[in-house]
Design an enzyme around this catalytic site. Sequence first.
Site, PDB file in Angstrom:
ATOM      1  N   ASP A 195       2.586  -0.523   3.906  1.00 37.59           N
ATOM      2  CA  ASP A 195       3.131  -1.354   2.833  1.00 37.59           C
ATOM      3  C   ASP A 195       2.668  -2.784   3.071  1.00 37.59           C
ATOM      4  O   ASP A 195       2.892  -3.336   4.159  1.00 37.59           O
ATOM      5  CB  ASP A 195       4.655  -1.301   2.822  1.00 37.59           C
TER       6      ASP A 195
ATOM      7  N   ASP B  90      10.837   7.013  -8.228  1.00 37.26           N
ATOM      8  CA  ASP B  90      11.698   6.372  -7.237  1.00 37.26           C
ATOM      9  C   ASP B  90      13.136   6.489  -7.714  1.00 37.26           C
ATOM     10  O   ASP B  90      13.468   5.992  -8.801  1.00 37.26           O
ATOM     11  CB  ASP B  90      11.328   4.901  -7.067  1.00 37.26           C
TER      12      ASP B  90
END
Length: 239
Positions: free
Chosen positions: A12, A133
Site C-alpha cells: 500500500d 470493500d
Amino acid sequence: MSLKDFIIPAIDIKDGKAVRLFKGDYNQITVYSDNPVDLAKDFEEKGAKHLHIVDLDGAKEGFSKNFKIVENIIKSVSILVEFGGGIRDYQTIKNLVSFGVSRIIIGSMIFEKKDEVIKAIFDFQNKIVIGIDAKDGKVAIKGWIETTEKSPLEIAKEFDNIPIWGFLYTDISRDGAMVGPNIEATEYLAKNLKHPVIASGGVSSIEDVKKLFKLKDLGVYGVVVGKAIYEGKIRLEDL
C-alpha cells in the site's frame, strides 16, 4: 496451486512509501518501507507469484499520485501485478494496461462512471477486477470513507455475467487489524458467483491462509496479505 502461490503480498503506497492502515483509518498508519520498488523485488525473491498494489493517496483523493512507482515496480519484477486506488476514468485504465498492469481493481468508479467501467471490461477482457470493500455488510467507496446501501453480493451480481477477471473482497473492519479474515462472507460470495474471488483483510497467521485455501475449489483464488508479512507472522521464504 501451492499455499505460497495462494498468498498475494500487499504494498500500500502513501506519500511514496509502503504503509499499512489500521481498519482503513488514514490517521492510523505505519510506514514499513521508504522504497516500494525494493520491497516488490524482495517479495519476488522470496517466491511471491503476484503482487497487490494500492495507491492510498489515489483512493482517497480520486486520482493517482503514484503511477511512476507502479511503473517502476512493473519494470523491476517479472511477476504479475494487480493495482487499485484512484482509478476513476477509462483513460487511467488504458494507461495502466499500457504500463503492463496484469489486473486492474475498480471500486468507486463502478458507482460514478459505470458505463466507462463496462467499456473497459469489454475492451480489456479478463483484466478488470471489481473491488468490493465491505463495512457492516454494505459496500464502501472513495477510500472507504463513504458507505453505500448495497450489499457485496448485489454489486458483484451486476458484473458476474461479463468478461471481468474476478472480484476482490475486503472486510474493512478487519483490514490491518490481524484479527482473522471474514471466512464466512468470502465463502458466501465465492459460492454465489461465477468468477474467482480474492480475499483481503485480517489475515494474521498461516492458519488463516490455510482456512481460505480450503475454499479454492469454490472459487477463492487467493488472499491478499499485508501486515502479517510485515510483522513477521507469515514468512514467504519458509513456506
